[in-house]
Write a protein that holds these residues in place. Structure first.
Motif, PDB file in Angstrom:
ATOM      1  N   GLY A   1       0.784  -1.230   0.000  1.00 40.60           N
ATOM      2  CA  GLY A   1       0.000   0.000   0.000  1.00 40.60           C
ATOM      3  C   GLY A   1       0.809   1.268   0.000  1.00 40.60           C
ATOM      4  O   GLY A   1       0.290   2.344   0.290  1.00 40.60           O
ATOM      5  N   THR A   2       2.090   1.173  -0.360  1.00 42.42           N
ATOM      6  CA  THR A   2       2.957   2.353  -0.322  1.00 42.42           C
ATOM      7  C   THR A   2       3.427   2.803  -1.702  1.00 42.42           C
ATOM      8  O   THR A   2       3.956   3.897  -1.835  1.00 42.42           O
ATOM      9  N   ASP A   3       3.254   1.958  -2.720  1.00 40.31           N
ATOM     10  CA  ASP A   3       3.676   2.291  -4.073  1.00 40.31           C
ATOM     11  C   ASP A   3       2.548   1.933  -5.033  1.00 40.31           C
ATOM     12  O   ASP A   3       1.900   0.900  -4.873  1.00 40.31           O
ATOM     13  N   SER A   4       2.319   2.776  -6.034  1.00 39.36           N
ATOM     14  CA  SER A   4       1.158   2.619  -6.907  1.00 39.36           C
ATOM     15  C   SER A   4       1.458   1.924  -8.224  1.00 39.36           C
ATOM     16  O   SER A   4       0.639   1.950  -9.141  1.00 39.36           O
ATOM     17  N   GLY A   5       2.620   1.278  -8.362  1.00 40.36           N
ATOM     18  CA  GLY A   5       2.939   0.573  -9.595  1.00 40.36           C
ATOM     19  C   GLY A   5       2.030  -0.622  -9.813  1.00 40.36           C
ATOM     20  O   GLY A   5       1.617  -1.293  -8.864  1.00 40.36           O
TER      21      GLY A   5
ATOM     22  N   SER B   1      -6.588 -12.423  -8.273  1.00 40.11           N
ATOM     23  CA  SER B   1      -6.672 -12.450  -9.735  1.00 40.11           C
ATOM     24  C   SER B   1      -7.526 -11.311 -10.274  1.00 40.11           C
ATOM     25  O   SER B   1      -7.495 -11.033 -11.481  1.00 40.11           O
ATOM     26  N   SER B   2      -8.280 -10.643  -9.413  1.00 36.93           N
ATOM     27  CA  SER B   2      -9.137  -9.540  -9.849  1.00 36.93           C
ATOM     28  C   SER B   2      -8.911  -8.259  -9.058  1.00 36.93           C
ATOM     29  O   SER B   2      -9.604  -7.265  -9.275  1.00 36.93           O
ATOM     30  N   PHE B   3      -7.949  -8.246  -8.137  1.00 34.55           N
ATOM     31  CA  PHE B   3      -7.633  -7.044  -7.368  1.00 34.55           C
ATOM     32  C   PHE B   3      -6.130  -6.860  -7.303  1.00 34.55           C
ATOM     33  O   PHE B   3      -5.410  -7.788  -6.920  1.00 34.55           O
ATOM     34  N   PRO B   4      -5.632  -5.669  -7.665  1.00 39.54           N
ATOM     35  CA  PRO B   4      -6.361  -4.510  -8.218  1.00 39.54           C
ATOM     36  C   PRO B   4      -6.994  -4.839  -9.579  1.00 39.54           C
ATOM     37  O   PRO B   4      -6.389  -5.542 -10.383  1.00 39.54           O
ATOM     38  N   SER B   5      -8.187  -4.311  -9.787  1.00 37.62           N
ATOM     39  CA  SER B   5      -8.956  -4.636 -10.997  1.00 37.62           C
ATOM     40  C   SER B   5      -8.579  -3.721 -12.148  1.00 37.62           C
ATOM     41  O   SER B   5      -9.399  -2.959 -12.656  1.00 37.62           O
ATOM     42  N   HIS B   6      -7.320  -3.794 -12.548  1.00 36.11           N
ATOM     43  CA  HIS B   6      -6.807  -2.990 -13.660  1.00 36.11           C
ATOM     44  C   HIS B   6      -6.113  -3.920 -14.634  1.00 36.11           C
ATOM     45  O   HIS B   6      -5.274  -4.739 -14.226  1.00 36.11           O
ATOM     46  N   PRO B   7      -6.433  -3.846 -15.926  1.00 40.32           N
ATOM     47  CA  PRO B   7      -5.838  -4.775 -16.894  1.00 40.32           C
ATOM     48  C   PRO B   7      -4.316  -4.750 -16.918  1.00 40.32           C
ATOM     49  O   PRO B   7      -3.689  -5.736 -17.303  1.00 40.32           O
ATOM     50  N   ALA B   8      -3.702  -3.637 -16.502  1.00 42.74           N
ATOM     51  CA  ALA B   8      -2.241  -3.551 -16.529  1.00 42.74           C
ATOM     52  C   ALA B   8      -1.596  -4.292 -15.363  1.00 42.74           C
ATOM     53  O   ALA B   8      -0.390  -4.548 -15.385  1.00 42.74           O
ATOM     54  N   ASN B   9      -2.367  -4.649 -14.345  1.00 41.77           N
ATOM     55  CA  ASN B   9      -1.813  -5.296 -13.164  1.00 41.77           C
ATOM     56  C   ASN B   9      -1.187  -6.648 -13.526  1.00 41.77           C
ATOM     57  O   ASN B   9      -1.807  -7.467 -14.206  1.00 41.77           O
TER      58      ASN B   9
END
Length: 344
Positions: free
Chosen positions: A193-197, A218-226
């Protein structure tokens, strides 16, 4: 670079060994009632084996192959009472956990553990295990616990990653008046929870305000780039495994032993287990369409031109994932240099 990294790790382990020697003198006193549930009369000695399962077949999306390749940091472990936590899910990471999960630097984390031992006598011992220089492989160490400090916590950083780690928080090694003989746990990644990459090799981008520690799924974070985003999976496969085995000893109320560190070469069965990891299907991912190109063709009666648009592959499919769609489309048109202009 490889020689520099190896030298840094050697220096880290040498300095950590010195710190462990100092911490071995931490006093032990009665703590919370929760710990009284363990009434074992003797200390217990355990062998901890950490097995990395971070492979390209299990986690094919953006799997880091070089600069640096997938690997694991040294393991930092603590035996403690219930009134101390090195980290907790759904709470904020300490400065020590932040520095360790982002950079692999353990000095602040060690100071935090030392301070907890001196302030509230909640820590019995601090130990470490060497890094695993690959996504799959093993490292092992031994440690000792006793009834008033019967909980185990540890943390291992994923390298490379923005601030991702695996570990356990307050694993109870005692049941009534008996020490548990064997414990096996699958481990899954956490976000400090300290870096947003979003990806393993993302540039450092501080999370402001800081988020709580959360398990990555597998779905969190729910961003396709993850890098861990696999929408076809209900659950991620385990990325690592913990094995604890009690070592028989006749010593009663012994002082903390000198901690040992060793790299293990996996046995045949362990290699088979690592190689039989789930082959996670990875679907092809493509970019958005480019704008339509110019209309090209000859200016003759009843003849039309053709214009094209394209897109490119972001991620190649793997492990029988969905194949890539067409990367080029064409459309009939009236050439731009002809009377009447072009058609859309």
């Amino acid at each position: 670079m490889e020689k520099m990294r190896t030298a840094c790790e050697t220096y880290f382990l040498q300095s950590l060994t010195l710190m462990l020697t100092l911490l071995s003198g931490i006093s032990t006193m009665p703590v919370s009632d929760a710990d009284s549930l363990c009434s074992a009369l003797s200390t217990a000695k355990y062998r901890l084996t950490f097995t990395g399962k971070w492979s390209k077949t299990a986690f094919p999306k953006q799997f880091p192959i070089y600069r640096p390749p997938a690997q694991w940091s040294p393991l930092i472990g603590v035996t403690h009472s219930s009134d101390y936590h090195i980290w907790q899910e759904n709470l904020y990471a300490s400065n020590g956990v932040r520095e360790f999960s982002e950079k692999g630097e353990a000095w602040t984390l060690i100071k935090e553990v030392e301070a907890a031992g001196e302030r509230i006598q909640s820590v019995y011992g601090l130990f470490s295990s060497p890094a695993v220089l690959g996504g799959t492989g093993q490292t092992s160490t031994e440690f000792e616990v006793y009834a008033r400090h019967n909980l185990l916590s540890f943390i291992v950083r994923l390298v490379p990653s923005p601030d991702w780690f695996v570990g356990v928080d307050s694993l109870n090694l005692c049941e009534g008046d008996q020490w548990k003989e064997n414990i096996s746990l699958d481990l899954y990644p956490y976000d400090a929870g300290t870096d947003s990459g979003f990806t393993f090799s993302s540039p450092k981008y501080e999370t402001i305000p800081q988020d709580q520690i959360m398990q990555i799924t597998s779905s969190f974070p729910s961003h396709p780039a993850n890098s861990f985003y696999y929408p076809r999976l209900k659950h991620l496969p385990p990325i690592a495994k913990l094995m604890l085995t009690r070592i028989k000893s006749k010593l009663v109320f012994s002082l903390p032993i000198e901690h040992t560190q060793s790299n293990l070469i996996p046995t045949g069965n362990e290699i088979d287990e690592i190689e039989s990891l789930i082959n996670t299907p990875l679907d092809c991912e493509v970019s958005a369409w480019s704008p339509w190109g110019l209309c090209k063709g000859q200016c003759e009666e009843n003849k039309k031109g053709v214009r094209y648009r394209t897109r490119y592959i972001h991620i190649q499919p793997a492990n029988n994932g969905a194949a890539c769609p067409p990367l080029e489309e064409e459309r009939a048109c009236v050439p731009d240099n002809c009377e009447g202009g072009s058609t859309p």
